[in-house]
Design a protein around this motif. Sequence first.
Motif, PDB file in Angstrom:
ATOM      1  N   VAL A  15       5.612   0.084  -1.385  1.00  0.00           N
ATOM      2  CA  VAL A  15       5.212   0.113  -0.089  1.00  0.00           C
ATOM      3  C   VAL A  15       5.867  -0.987   0.566  1.00  0.00           C
ATOM      4  CG1 VAL A  15       2.698  -0.767   0.962  1.00  0.00           C
ATOM      5  CG2 VAL A  15       2.776   0.878  -1.174  1.00  0.00           C
ATOM      6  N   PRO A  16       6.875  -0.913   1.236  1.00  0.00           N
ATOM      7  CA  PRO A  16       7.587  -2.041   1.732  1.00  0.00           C
ATOM      8  C   PRO A  16       6.915  -2.957   2.627  1.00  0.00           C
ATOM      9  CG  PRO A  16       8.954   0.092   1.841  1.00  0.00           C
ATOM     10  CD  PRO A  16       7.142   0.368   1.605  1.00  0.00           C
ATOM     11  N   MET A  17       6.059  -2.460   3.626  1.00  0.00           N
ATOM     12  CA  MET A  17       5.430  -3.498   4.465  1.00  0.00           C
ATOM     13  C   MET A  17       6.267  -4.402   5.338  1.00  0.00           C
ATOM     14  SD  MET A  17       1.936  -4.144   2.317  1.00  0.00           S
ATOM     15  CE  MET A  17       1.356  -5.494   3.845  1.00  0.00           C
ATOM     16  N   THR A  59      -2.974   3.367   0.162  1.00  0.00           N
ATOM     17  CA  THR A  59      -1.888   4.450   0.460  1.00  0.00           C
ATOM     18  C   THR A  59      -2.340   5.627   0.045  1.00  0.00           C
ATOM     19  OG1 THR A  59      -0.033   2.898   0.156  1.00  0.00           O
ATOM     20  CG2 THR A  59       0.405   5.196   0.054  1.00  0.00           C
ATOM     21  N   ALA A  60      -2.250   6.670   1.010  1.00  0.00           N
ATOM     22  CA  ALA A  60      -2.597   8.188   0.613  1.00  0.00           C
ATOM     23  C   ALA A  60      -1.239   8.678   0.706  1.00  0.00           C
ATOM     24  CB  ALA A  60      -3.498   8.764   1.598  1.00  0.00           C
ATOM     25  N   ARG A  61      -1.066   9.202  -0.791  1.00  0.00           N
ATOM     26  CA  ARG A  61       0.331   9.737  -0.931  1.00  0.00           C
ATOM     27  C   ARG A  61       0.091  11.453  -1.613  1.00  0.00           C
ATOM     28  NH1 ARG A  61       5.855   7.807  -3.222  1.00  0.00           N
ATOM     29  NH2 ARG A  61       6.474   9.432  -4.539  1.00  0.00           N
ATOM     30  N   CYS A  62       0.951  12.324  -0.946  1.00  0.00           N
ATOM     31  CA  CYS A  62       0.992  13.559  -1.451  1.00  0.00           C
ATOM     32  C   CYS A  62       2.273  13.888  -1.977  1.00  0.00           C
ATOM     33  CB  CYS A  62       0.877  14.474  -0.315  1.00  0.00           C
ATOM     34  SG  CYS A  62       0.787  16.429  -0.783  1.00  0.00           S
ATOM     35  N   GLN A 107      -2.356  11.449  -4.330  1.00  0.00           N
ATOM     36  CA  GLN A 107      -2.233  10.085  -5.018  1.00  0.00           C
ATOM     37  C   GLN A 107      -2.774   8.862  -4.198  1.00  0.00           C
ATOM     38  OE1 GLN A 107       2.071  10.255  -5.562  1.00  0.00           O
ATOM     39  NE2 GLN A 107       1.792  10.909  -7.768  1.00  0.00           N
ATOM     40  N   PRO A 108      -4.038   8.336  -4.307  1.00  0.00           N
ATOM     41  CA  PRO A 108      -4.642   7.220  -3.842  1.00  0.00           C
ATOM     42  C   PRO A 108      -4.038   6.119  -4.659  1.00  0.00           C
ATOM     43  CG  PRO A 108      -6.334   8.406  -5.382  1.00  0.00           C
ATOM     44  CD  PRO A 108      -4.929   9.102  -5.293  1.00  0.00           C
TER      45      PRO A 108
END
Length: 278
Positions: A30-32, A180-183, A215-216
């Motif tokens: 998560v670079p932000m 983050t919500a990741r698929c 993937q939460p």
Amino acid sequence: MKLKTYLLASIFLSCLFSCKNLYVQKSVFVPMLENKGDGKIEANLGREGWGVNSAYAPGEHFSVMLNGSSTFENSEQYDRKYNYQAEAGIGYFVNFLDSFHYETYAGISRGVLNSNYSRATEEMTKYLIQGFFSIPASMFNILSNINSLTYSVNGRGSFNTAFMQHTIAITDQLNAVSLTARCQYIDFNNYEEGVIVRNNIVWYNVYAPPKLFIQPVITDKIAISDHLAFTLQFGLNIELHESENVFEWNKIFFYSGLEYTFHNTPKKLSKIHSPTGY
């Protein structure tokens, strides 16, 4: 002898449902990033592996990232020869309302692995009836005199993944917390196992159905200095549609690490310092 060898190889194939943790989920980067020209690099360590993540913003809201990871050489289950993964992605980011940040990334990755592990004969007999093959009752007599043996299995292959992730974060000078919500889609496109039985090795291809994970992920970045932060991450792997579990994965993953930020914000020349005063 050959009959026993191929029979036992078939039983090993039927035991694939007694899964081992072949796929290890790397950290979710998560670079932000905040401004054009900013860059970040992170080194992290988890329960089963480590990784290096990097990102750079060539545009005002556009960014790219390149990540790599590896599992440890050995674990409780594996004598790992190698297990590497490389990941690349592109993204969009925006800051709003002073302390809020949103970003989204999409990308792909490629991984390769080669691991050894052992199975006891008792573990095989547990799956004789549940396996792919129907074993005639007379075959049990052949197996009755090898209960003390342990067999070595070598699993090797490669996999591809594709992912998309969305992140919302709340930031201040000392801390940044994000959700983050990741698929992620995973396909073991090439995987085989070799079974050693009394100095004979039998190789067979294994079909592993693709997996789709939700993937939460929660990530916390704690500032150490203007450029350095301590990172903590916790995530889940939730299978969206259940299928045959030919390969196993870590259902829960967590990482900690250090992140360094490169700022490239141009300094503006004020009117007071201008030679002409304009």
